[in-house]
Write a protein that holds these residues in place. Sequence first.
Motif: not given
Length: 373
Positions: A77-78, A106, A108, A282, A286-287, A308
């Motif tokens: 994840r981010d 980031v 999605e 979230v 979010n990666t 993003y």
Amino acid sequence: MRLGSGTFAACCVVIEVLGVALFLRGFFPVPVCSFSGTEHQTESPAPEPSAGAISNWTKLPPPLFSKVVIMLIDALRDDFVFGSKGVKFMPYTTYLVEKGSSHSFVAEAKPPTVTMPRIKALMTGSLPGFIDVVRNLNSPALLEDSVVTRAKAAGKRIIFYGDETWVKLFPKHFLEYDGTTSFFVSDYTEVDDNVTRHLDKVLKRRDWDVLILHYLGLDHIGHVSGPSSPLIGRKLSEMDSVLMKIHASLLSEERETLLPNLLVLCGDHGMSEAGGHGASSVEEVNTALILISSAFERKPGDVRHPKYIQQTDLAATLSIGLGLPIPRGSVGSLIFPVVEGKPMREQLRFLHLNTVQLSKLLQENVPSYRKEP
């Protein structure tokens, strides 16, 4: 007027059937896809815009990168990279993000946030449905157009190590592979060691064009102990060392090649505060995505904050980077920072290819679509 019991029961059944049908239509929507087959078919060139001069716009551009390495860390994840954990446990990656030749994002991921649908999204640029949650347990061969399929057809030599889901999705696509199972969630050591043990030899070889690595250990720690476990930091440090080794090898090899190499660090999905994934929080969607290449050299004072984007954008970007046609079913957009250092005409050519592909997809999926004259 009174309804008889039989009529009332029939109305209830009809309403129930309609409700179930509406639920299924929304939960398992018809995917956006191209109806053109991918095998034994010649790709028609993109039409040339009205430029008034002879050009090579109808030809597929040459590749931007010599080699591509995709390092996929499951459940990355981010904030594991761009947050405090990244600063503490991934110093080399943090340096690349803040000062190195890289672009950070980031990405999605759309639900369902489980591995197999996310691999499909990364490689096809399409949006898998919830039916893929069931298929995730025993993934069938992927029949959709994808970056892997295109690369294989173009003669690219692909090597894969990691989660065996890739081997099931892309049988007979890899020059060499070693799959690891994802169902022993208590194992977060050997499952990654079985990937890393190949690196010293494969990075010295010159007989491949694309190397894909899928590490499962971080995801397994999340399932067992959650994102706050001290094991998370140790695993991130391990992954940081692996990334540094790969990056150093790619840089040293560039002295012998005309084109730069590309290293992609990404996650397939995130990790919830409970340690799982699959839903749409979230933390799960979010990666982290980092594109690393000497082609992205930055000038002093050039601050690049993570932007993003959609996870599906990677397929179109990898295709352009490898000099391949964009997968027909891709709904993603070219990640523009990858090509912003190129001459304006080349930038427009890349965007033109992406636009034509999306236009064809729109025509095939929207019957009422009419192209403006």
